[in-house]
Design an enzyme around this catalytic site. Sequence first.
Site, PDB file in Angstrom:
ATOM      1  N   GLU A  85       6.676   8.844  -3.097  1.00  0.00           N
ATOM      2  CA  GLU A  85       5.225   8.673  -3.137  1.00  0.00           C
ATOM      3  C   GLU A  85       4.500  10.000  -2.941  1.00  0.00           C
ATOM      4  O   GLU A  85       4.802  10.769  -2.042  1.00  0.00           O
ATOM      5  CB  GLU A  85       4.786   7.680  -2.064  1.00  0.00           C
ATOM      6  CG  GLU A  85       5.354   6.282  -2.236  1.00  0.00           C
ATOM      7  CD  GLU A  85       4.882   5.579  -3.506  1.00  0.00           C
ATOM      8  OE1 GLU A  85       3.920   6.072  -4.146  1.00  0.00           O
ATOM      9  OE2 GLU A  85       5.482   4.550  -3.851  1.00  0.00           O
ATOM     10  N   ARG A  95      -3.045  -7.818  -0.711  1.00  0.00           N
ATOM     11  CA  ARG A  95      -2.933  -8.920  -1.673  1.00  0.00           C
ATOM     12  C   ARG A  95      -2.384 -10.163  -0.989  1.00  0.00           C
ATOM     13  O   ARG A  95      -2.728 -11.296  -1.358  1.00  0.00           O
ATOM     14  CB  ARG A  95      -2.018  -8.496  -2.829  1.00  0.00           C
ATOM     15  CG  ARG A  95      -1.818  -9.560  -3.901  1.00  0.00           C
ATOM     16  CD  ARG A  95      -0.922  -9.029  -5.012  1.00  0.00           C
ATOM     17  NE  ARG A  95       0.368  -8.579  -4.515  1.00  0.00           N
ATOM     18  CZ  ARG A  95       1.416  -9.394  -4.285  1.00  0.00           C
ATOM     19  NH1 ARG A  95       1.305 -10.708  -4.476  1.00  0.00           N
ATOM     20  NH2 ARG A  95       2.551  -8.899  -3.845  1.00  0.00           N
ATOM     21  N   CYS A 148       2.723  -0.507   3.784  1.00  0.00           N
ATOM     22  CA  CYS A 148       3.426   0.736   3.474  1.00  0.00           C
ATOM     23  C   CYS A 148       2.447   1.901   3.354  1.00  0.00           C
ATOM     24  O   CYS A 148       2.672   2.976   3.924  1.00  0.00           O
ATOM     25  CB  CYS A 148       4.213   0.601   2.172  1.00  0.00           C
ATOM     26  SG  CYS A 148       5.726  -0.357   2.309  1.00  0.00           S
ATOM     27  N   HIS A 174       9.495   4.553  -1.448  1.00  0.00           N
ATOM     28  CA  HIS A 174       9.675   3.131  -1.727  1.00  0.00           C
ATOM     29  C   HIS A 174      11.036   2.898  -2.372  1.00  0.00           C
ATOM     30  O   HIS A 174      11.490   3.719  -3.185  1.00  0.00           O
ATOM     31  CB  HIS A 174       8.581   2.621  -2.680  1.00  0.00           C
ATOM     32  CG  HIS A 174       7.394   2.059  -1.983  1.00  0.00           C
ATOM     33  ND1 HIS A 174       6.103   2.504  -2.206  1.00  0.00           N
ATOM     34  CD2 HIS A 174       7.287   1.067  -1.060  1.00  0.00           C
ATOM     35  CE1 HIS A 174       5.259   1.810  -1.461  1.00  0.00           C
ATOM     36  NE2 HIS A 174       5.956   0.942  -0.750  1.00  0.00           N
TER      37      HIS A 174
END
Length: 217
Positions: A85, A95, A148, A174
């Site tokens: 990342e 979400r 995260c 990830h």
Amino acid sequence: MANPVERCVLVTGFDPFGGADVNPSWQAVQALHGQSILGHRIVGAQLPTVFVQSLQVLRDLLRRHRPTLVIATGQAAGRAAVSLERIAINVNDARIADNLGARPIDTPVIPGGPDGYFTKLPIKAMLKALLERGINGEVSQTAGTFVCNQVFYGLMHELASEPALRDTRGGLIHVPWLPEQGQPSMRLDELVDGLKVCIEVALTTERDIRKEAGAIS
């Protein structure tokens, strides 16, 4: 001065969330815990998939271990590669609910903090090393807006604002699902090997490489 053998690398993973029985990030971190890489002891720790509490646990770990390097890891369903990342953003926008039912929408990770932080990991050098070892890797431009990303942003904020951590490098990686979770996926041994490669590169690469046209993305 501390003995180099006593230096440590902090690697974190998350507990299962969203009804799952396993989280590959924690499985990989457990496998690394207690190993030694380039004279650094690997300290593996689990973070709760819970907004707010995850950062409290992370801060405690940083203060207790004073690591040379911190790699936070998390699960990214739908990805087929070890995802390095690039940037953490100052937004929580869930979400789904976390493991305590919280679902913040459009809230800051750190009120008044910068809009974003770039990783301190040499992600292009790490990617090159992964691909050379035959491990599928990629540079990712988004860590999402779930826990995260919150941990990624919180980690970078601590490294930027805490004088005792000014020489510590850190970032987020990830990892895909394990095969038993569905597809796309990556075997646990591949995940562990990939994280080892990333740790080795981060400990030995002072400055990241520049992208060569057409070579890596």
